[in-house]
Write a protein that holds these residues in place. Structure first.
Motif, PDB file in Angstrom:
ATOM      1  N   ALA A 183       0.809  -1.225   0.000  1.00 30.36           N
ATOM      2  CA  ALA A 183       0.000   0.000   0.000  1.00 30.36           C
ATOM      3  C   ALA A 183       0.839   1.271   0.000  1.00 30.36           C
ATOM      4  N   ALA A 184       2.123   1.174   0.415  1.00 31.24           N
ATOM      5  CA  ALA A 184       2.959   2.372   0.430  1.00 31.24           C
ATOM      6  C   ALA A 184       3.252   2.875  -0.983  1.00 31.24           C
ATOM      7  N   CYS A 185       3.175   1.975  -2.006  1.00 32.86           N
ATOM      8  CA  CYS A 185       3.524   2.372  -3.371  1.00 32.86           C
ATOM      9  C   CYS A 185       2.365   2.234  -4.360  1.00 32.86           C
ATOM     10  N   HIS A 186       1.327   1.516  -3.990  1.00 31.24           N
ATOM     11  CA  HIS A 186       0.223   1.252  -4.930  1.00 31.24           C
ATOM     12  C   HIS A 186      -1.125   1.604  -4.300  1.00 31.24           C
ATOM     13  N   LYS A 187      -1.960   2.231  -5.092  1.00 28.32           N
ATOM     14  CA  LYS A 187      -3.341   2.523  -4.711  1.00 28.32           C
ATOM     15  C   LYS A 187      -4.268   1.773  -5.675  1.00 28.32           C
ATOM     16  N   PRO A 188      -5.504   1.537  -5.262  1.00 28.55           N
ATOM     17  CA  PRO A 188      -6.402   0.746  -6.124  1.00 28.55           C
ATOM     18  C   PRO A 188      -6.603   1.327  -7.516  1.00 28.55           C
ATOM     19  N   ASP A 189      -6.844   2.646  -7.621  1.00 29.15           N
ATOM     20  CA  ASP A 189      -7.228   3.178  -8.936  1.00 29.15           C
ATOM     21  C   ASP A 189      -6.446   4.407  -9.381  1.00 29.15           C
ATOM     22  N   VAL A 190      -5.396   4.790  -8.639  1.00 27.38           N
ATOM     23  CA  VAL A 190      -4.566   5.927  -9.058  1.00 27.38           C
ATOM     24  C   VAL A 190      -3.102   5.553  -8.939  1.00 27.38           C
ATOM     25  N   LYS A 191      -2.269   6.166  -9.766  1.00 26.28           N
ATOM     26  CA  LYS A 191      -0.829   5.915  -9.715  1.00 26.28           C
ATOM     27  C   LYS A 191      -0.239   6.637  -8.506  1.00 26.28           C
ATOM     28  N   LEU A 192       0.527   5.907  -7.718  1.00 22.33           N
ATOM     29  CA  LEU A 192       1.232   6.510  -6.588  1.00 22.33           C
ATOM     30  C   LEU A 192       2.724   6.484  -6.932  1.00 22.33           C
ATOM     31  N   VAL A 193       3.465   5.535  -6.404  1.00 23.81           N
ATOM     32  CA  VAL A 193       4.852   5.325  -6.850  1.00 23.81           C
ATOM     33  C   VAL A 193       4.850   4.380  -8.050  1.00 23.81           C
ATOM     34  N   GLY A 194       4.075   3.313  -7.902  1.00 26.15           N
ATOM     35  CA  GLY A 194       3.918   2.355  -8.986  1.00 26.15           C
ATOM     36  C   GLY A 194       2.523   2.457  -9.582  1.00 26.15           C
ATOM     37  N   PRO A 195       2.202   1.605 -10.534  1.00 24.12           N
ATOM     38  CA  PRO A 195       0.905   1.658 -11.212  1.00 24.12           C
ATOM     39  C   PRO A 195      -0.230   1.291 -10.270  1.00 24.12           C
ATOM     40  N   PRO A 196      -1.463   1.682 -10.596  1.00 22.46           N
ATOM     41  CA  PRO A 196      -2.609   1.316  -9.761  1.00 22.46           C
ATOM     42  C   PRO A 196      -2.885  -0.182  -9.823  1.00 22.46           C
ATOM     43  N   VAL A 197      -3.592  -0.687  -8.828  1.00 23.37           N
ATOM     44  CA  VAL A 197      -3.869  -2.124  -8.727  1.00 23.37           C
ATOM     45  C   VAL A 197      -4.758  -2.587  -9.885  1.00 23.37           C
ATOM     46  N   ILE A 198      -5.687  -1.742 -10.302  1.00 30.13           N
ATOM     47  CA  ILE A 198      -6.577  -2.160 -11.389  1.00 30.13           C
ATOM     48  C   ILE A 198      -5.794  -2.437 -12.671  1.00 30.13           C
ATOM     49  N   GLU A 199      -4.663  -1.756 -12.850  1.00 32.12           N
ATOM     50  CA  GLU A 199      -3.828  -2.004 -14.044  1.00 32.12           C
ATOM     51  C   GLU A 199      -3.145  -3.356 -13.927  1.00 32.12           C
ATOM     52  N   MET A 200      -2.680  -3.669 -12.708  1.00 30.43           N
ATOM     53  CA  MET A 200      -2.065  -5.001 -12.509  1.00 30.43           C
ATOM     54  C   MET A 200      -3.098  -6.096 -12.780  1.00 30.43           C
ATOM     55  N   ALA A 201      -4.317  -5.890 -12.275  1.00 29.06           N
ATOM     56  CA  ALA A 201      -5.374  -6.894 -12.439  1.00 29.06           C
ATOM     57  C   ALA A 201      -5.703  -7.114 -13.903  1.00 29.06           C
ATOM     58  N   SER A 202      -5.656  -6.021 -14.692  1.00 31.06           N
ATOM     59  CA  SER A 202      -5.967  -6.160 -16.132  1.00 31.06           C
ATOM     60  C   SER A 202      -4.834  -6.874 -16.879  1.00 31.06           C
ATOM     61  N   ILE A 203      -3.585  -6.642 -16.456  1.00 29.60           N
ATOM     62  CA  ILE A 203      -2.435  -7.265 -17.115  1.00 29.60           C
ATOM     63  C   ILE A 203      -2.393  -8.766 -16.838  1.00 29.60           C
ATOM     64  N   TYR A 204      -2.623  -9.146 -15.568  1.00 31.72           N
ATOM     65  CA  TYR A 204      -2.460 -10.549 -15.166  1.00 31.72           C
ATOM     66  C   TYR A 204      -3.814 -11.257 -14.968  1.00 31.72           C
ATOM     67  N   LYS A 205      -4.832 -10.782 -15.608  1.00 33.93           N
ATOM     68  CA  LYS A 205      -6.149 -11.389 -15.473  1.00 33.93           C
ATOM     69  C   LYS A 205      -6.095 -12.892 -15.817  1.00 33.93           C
ATOM     70  N   GLY A 206      -6.490 -13.700 -14.834  1.00 31.85           N
ATOM     71  CA  GLY A 206      -6.492 -15.146 -15.032  1.00 31.85           C
ATOM     72  C   GLY A 206      -5.112 -15.777 -15.030  1.00 31.85           C
ATOM     73  N   ASP A 207      -4.077 -15.041 -14.686  1.00 40.80           N
ATOM     74  CA  ASP A 207      -2.694 -15.552 -14.737  1.00 40.80           C
ATOM     75  C   ASP A 207      -2.034 -15.351 -13.380  1.00 40.80           C
ATOM     76  N   LYS A 208      -2.523 -16.061 -12.377  1.00 34.14           N
ATOM     77  CA  LYS A 208      -2.038 -15.895 -11.015  1.00 34.14           C
ATOM     78  C   LYS A 208      -0.574 -16.301 -10.879  1.00 34.14           C
ATOM     79  N   ALA A 209      -0.146 -17.294 -11.617  1.00 36.52           N
ATOM     80  CA  ALA A 209       1.228 -17.797 -11.487  1.00 36.52           C
ATOM     81  C   ALA A 209       2.244 -16.732 -11.884  1.00 36.52           C
ATOM     82  N   ASN A 210       2.045 -16.073 -13.059  1.00 35.79           N
ATOM     83  CA  ASN A 210       2.980 -15.040 -13.500  1.00 35.79           C
ATOM     84  C   ASN A 210       2.929 -13.804 -12.603  1.00 35.79           C
TER      85      ASN A 210
END
Length: 442
Positions: free
Chosen positions: A375-402
């Motif tokens: 949480a220190a670097c990522h927020k759910p829907d806005v860029k903080l230090v790193g990308p927002p969580v929703i962007e991670m979810a869209s990139i790795y959708k259905g790909d928990k291993a990677n």
């Protein structure tokens, strides 16, 4: 019911009084009486000093008398301030809602008391210590005292208006500032009665002050004798007592009926008889031979002292009667608030217990892991230090291993973001929970 409809009914602070109520009331009455005596001497002394100094423009002896009275004002002022702390604290404690509500409604005027008091005190010191240096500029010197008297006359009016307003919660919804509160019934009659008391007590104080054997009247005055000054003091007291009785009667007939009871009327009547007795004795003194000028001094002083006790008692009795019904409504409102507050706390505890007992999913547990490590670097829907969580979810959708692989050993993809550290310390169960939580964010 009418009181409840038309009157603000706040809830009180559910705190115990620091002392028994009867003891706080006793402290309030006693400390107030001590305070008001020195307030009377301060205000009355200033008025009499101004009068004597103006009269002294044609009669030098009165100018000397003004100087002697002026010497006492600053001392009485200091004692009045010290004595004022106890009644102020007592009334704050006993009538917190009422006193502070009145202060808030009179607003700016109440705040102005401190600078006004400061200015008035400085003026009295200036007047006292420039007596000889301004000997040839009497008009300026008198103007200094005149300004101090004007301020001293205004400050008690603010206090009296506030104390009057606090007893009438039904007026709080209609009062619009100090000037409006000033027009409430009984304010001005009580104020002029107070001024009469200031003059009366100052007059009898002059009789005592100048009657002391250690007081060198013959060295100070050229023509005035000790008895002459005493006669002036008794005359001043006579004027003050006359004003007190006159406006005291008006006060009695203008007091709103809600605080009146037979006991209040009886105490006020007793106080009036004491003043009448003191007035009669003063009149006899100033119209009789100088040889017996001190014959009635103790009786007059005792009558005035007893009047003060009756006065303080009647004020508290009226205040109690005036606020009793409103305080009962406030107590009901406070009890209801405490009941609802207790109910809300109990419901919150039950809800927490239910939540604690409910089974946790990986996503629920993963939120805790995320808050601890991410949480220190990522927020759910806005860029903080790193990308927002929703962007991670869209990139790795259905790909928990990677996603888990990236979390343990991330690379660098974005030039505008710093290199993300790896989280090799996370256990497999924590990685499962964290990745599940990330992939649920939408």
């Amino acid at each position: 019911m009418v009181l409840q409809i038309n009157t603000p009914i706040p809830k009180d602070l559910p705190l115990d009084l620091p002392l028994p109520e009867w003891l706080l009331v006793s402290l309030l009455i006693i400390s107030f009486l001590l305070h008001i005596v020195f307030i009377n001497l301060m205000v009355g002394g200033s008025i009499i000093t101004l009068w004597a100094q103006i009269k002294g423009l044609k009669h030098k002896e009165y100018d000397i008398l003004a100087h002697e009275i002026a010497k006492t004002i600053t001392v009485n002022k200091s004692i009045a301030v010290v004595m004022g702390v106890a009644p102020l604290l007592s009334i704050n404690t006993l009538y917190t809602l009422y006193f502070y509500s009145a202060n808030a409604l009179t607003g700016f005027a109440w705040i102005m008391i401190i600078p006004l008091v400061t200015i008035a005190f400085l003026l009295t010191y200036l007047h006292k210590y420039t007596w000889h240096s301004l000997e040839k500029n009497k008009s300026l010197h008198i103007a200094i005292m005149g300004l101090a008297v004007a301020i001293f006359l205004f400050i008690p009016l603010i206090f009296l208006t506030n104390v009057n307003l606090m007893m009438f919660p039904e007026k709080w919804g209609t009062v619009k500032g100090f000037l409006n509160a000033l027009l409430l019934p009984n304010v001005f009659p009580r104020y002029f009665e107070f001024l009469g008391a200031c003059i009366a007590i100052t007059g009898i104080f002059l009789v005592w002050y100048n009657g002391r054997k250690s007081y060198p009247v013959e060295e100070i005055y050229t023509n005035f004798t000790r008895n002459t000054i005493k006669r002036i003091g008794y005359s001043i007291t006579t004027v003050g007592l006359s004003l007190q009785i006159l406006f005291g009667i008006i006060v009695l007939f203008t007091l709103p009926s809600k605080g009146i009871s037979y006991s209040v009327i009886a105490v006020m009547a007793g106080a009036g008889l004491l003043l009448a007795n003191a007035l009669w004795l003063c009149y006899k003194t100033i119209t009789q031979n100088e040889i017996i000028i001190d014959k009635h001094f103790k009786k007059i002083a005792l009558s005035i002292l007893c009047f003060l006790c009756f006065y303080g008692g009647s004020r508290q009795m009226y205040r109690h009667n005036a606020l009793e019904k409103h305080q009962e409504l406030v107590a009901v409102h406070t009890a209801e608030f405490q009941k609802l507050s207790k109910q809300a706390r109990e419901e919150a505890i039950v809800l927490q217990q239910q939540e604690a007992a409910a089974p946790k999913t990986d996503a629920d547990l993963g939120k805790g892991v995320f808050n601890q490590y991410c949480a220190a670097c990522h927020k759910p829907d806005v860029k903080l230090v790193g990308p927002p969580v929703i962007e991670m979810a869209s990139i790795y959708k259905g790909d928990k291993a990677n996603l888990q692989k990236w979390i343990k050993a991330p690379g660098k993809k974005r030039a505008d973001s710093p290199q993300m550290p790896g989280f090799l310390q996370l256990s497999q169960s924590e990685l499962d929970q964290l990745s599940e939580y990330i992939l649920t964010i939408q």
